[in-house]
Design a protein around this motif. Sequence first.
Motif, PDB file in Angstrom:
ATOM      1  N   UNK A  83       0.840  -1.201   0.000  1.00  0.00           N
ATOM      2  CA  UNK A  83       0.000   0.000   0.000  1.00  0.00           C
ATOM      3  C   UNK A  83       0.872   1.245   0.000  1.00  0.00           C
ATOM      4  N   UNK A  84       0.415   2.244  -0.689  1.00  0.00           N
ATOM      5  CA  UNK A  84       1.144   3.500  -0.744  1.00  0.00           C
ATOM      6  C   UNK A  84       1.266   3.972  -2.178  1.00  0.00           C
ATOM      7  N   UNK A  85       2.151   4.942  -2.367  1.00  0.00           N
ATOM      8  CA  UNK A  85       2.281   5.570  -3.673  1.00  0.00           C
ATOM      9  C   UNK A  85       3.550   5.191  -4.418  1.00  0.00           C
ATOM     10  N   UNK A  86       4.442   4.431  -3.791  1.00  0.00           N
ATOM     11  CA  UNK A  86       5.707   4.095  -4.440  1.00  0.00           C
ATOM     12  C   UNK A  86       5.510   3.358  -5.745  1.00  0.00           C
ATOM     13  N   UNK A  87       4.733   2.314  -5.715  1.00  0.00           N
ATOM     14  CA  UNK A  87       4.596   1.452  -6.894  1.00  0.00           C
ATOM     15  C   UNK A  87       3.901   2.179  -8.049  1.00  0.00           C
ATOM     16  N   UNK A 133      10.663  -2.992  -5.576  1.00  0.00           N
ATOM     17  CA  UNK A 133      11.912  -3.197  -4.839  1.00  0.00           C
ATOM     18  C   UNK A 133      12.160  -2.073  -3.834  1.00  0.00           C
ATOM     19  N   UNK A 134      11.899  -0.841  -4.230  1.00  0.00           N
ATOM     20  CA  UNK A 134      12.080   0.295  -3.328  1.00  0.00           C
ATOM     21  C   UNK A 134      11.137   0.205  -2.140  1.00  0.00           C
ATOM     22  N   UNK A 135       9.883  -0.072  -2.414  1.00  0.00           N
ATOM     23  CA  UNK A 135       8.888  -0.143  -1.340  1.00  0.00           C
ATOM     24  C   UNK A 135       9.142  -1.334  -0.415  1.00  0.00           C
ATOM     25  N   UNK A 136       9.516  -2.484  -0.979  1.00  0.00           N
ATOM     26  CA  UNK A 136       9.793  -3.650  -0.140  1.00  0.00           C
ATOM     27  C   UNK A 136      11.023  -3.422   0.737  1.00  0.00           C
ATOM     28  N   UNK A 137      12.057  -2.810   0.163  1.00  0.00           N
ATOM     29  CA  UNK A 137      13.276  -2.535   0.937  1.00  0.00           C
ATOM     30  C   UNK A 137      12.998  -1.531   2.042  1.00  0.00           C
ATOM     31  N   UNK A 138      12.272  -0.489   1.700  1.00  0.00           N
ATOM     32  CA  UNK A 138      11.948   0.525   2.699  1.00  0.00           C
ATOM     33  C   UNK A 138      11.090  -0.082   3.807  1.00  0.00           C
ATOM     34  N   UNK A 139      10.124  -0.893   3.441  1.00  0.00           N
ATOM     35  CA  UNK A 139       9.288  -1.553   4.434  1.00  0.00           C
ATOM     36  C   UNK A 139      10.061  -2.526   5.305  1.00  0.00           C
ATOM     37  N   UNK A 140      11.026  -3.194   4.715  1.00  0.00           N
ATOM     38  CA  UNK A 140      11.828  -4.144   5.480  1.00  0.00           C
ATOM     39  C   UNK A 140      12.682  -3.412   6.518  1.00  0.00           C
ATOM     40  N   UNK A 141      13.281  -2.276   6.110  1.00  0.00           N
ATOM     41  CA  UNK A 141      14.088  -1.501   7.043  1.00  0.00           C
ATOM     42  C   UNK A 141      13.246  -0.886   8.159  1.00  0.00           C
ATOM     43  N   UNK A 142      12.029  -0.511   7.862  1.00  0.00           N
ATOM     44  CA  UNK A 142      11.165   0.104   8.861  1.00  0.00           C
ATOM     45  C   UNK A 142      10.411  -0.930   9.708  1.00  0.00           C
ATOM     46  N   UNK A 143      10.438  -2.185   9.287  1.00  0.00           N
ATOM     47  CA  UNK A 143       9.767  -3.230  10.047  1.00  0.00           C
ATOM     48  C   UNK A 143       8.269  -3.299   9.845  1.00  0.00           C
ATOM     49  N   UNK A 145       4.789  -4.731   8.676  1.00  0.00           N
ATOM     50  CA  UNK A 145       4.329  -6.104   8.620  1.00  0.00           C
ATOM     51  C   UNK A 145       3.996  -6.575   7.207  1.00  0.00           C
ATOM     52  N   UNK A 146       3.526  -5.675   6.331  1.00  0.00           N
ATOM     53  CA  UNK A 146       3.090  -6.108   5.005  1.00  0.00           C
ATOM     54  C   UNK A 146       4.233  -6.209   3.998  1.00  0.00           C
ATOM     55  N   UNK A 147       5.461  -5.932   4.423  1.00  0.00           N
ATOM     56  CA  UNK A 147       6.593  -6.030   3.513  1.00  0.00           C
ATOM     57  C   UNK A 147       7.136  -7.443   3.517  1.00  0.00           C
ATOM     58  N   UNK A 148       7.812  -7.788   2.462  1.00  0.00           N
ATOM     59  CA  UNK A 148       8.389  -9.141   2.352  1.00  0.00           C
ATOM     60  C   UNK A 148       9.548  -9.330   3.277  1.00  0.00           C
TER      61      UNK A 148
END
Length: 148
Positions: A83-87, A133-143, A145-148
């Motif tokens: 979710x969000x605007x990155x993609x 890739x940008x959104x998944x990486x950013x989500x992973x660094x921020x922790x 839950x919906x990121x891979x």
Amino acid sequence: MGSWATWRRHPIVLCTLAGWLAGMLWWTGLMIAFGPSTVVTTERGFLEERPRSVASRAVYAPLVAIPWALVWVLVGVANAQFRGYWVPVAAAVGTVGGGAYSVATNYFDGWLVIFMTGGCLGGTLVGLVVGVLTRATWGWFRGWEDSL
């Protein structure tokens, strides 16, 4: 129809409609840029010329925009996960970038329709990969839950 919040819960539908609309606007704009033309045929044994208006070609916009809608379904599926605007923003930048590259590197003739479609849709897919890739990486660094 519901409010904007209702449509935000359906990114697949929203991205598909956005892609279809972008494809129709692209086709209409390209047909306006090409301008009116003349069709030459050999009916009844001699050459016959018929003018062809821009509007007679622009009516095909809903049909021509179907590949755009199908590519943007993929953007909607990815946006449903992240979710969000990155993609969608990265995919839209890819679309514009692919179109600009096509216009810059190809002649302004009938083949531009094919090359520009390939460039725009290819750019959309590249932008989709970059956005995911940008959104998944950013989500992973921020922790998140919906990121891979």
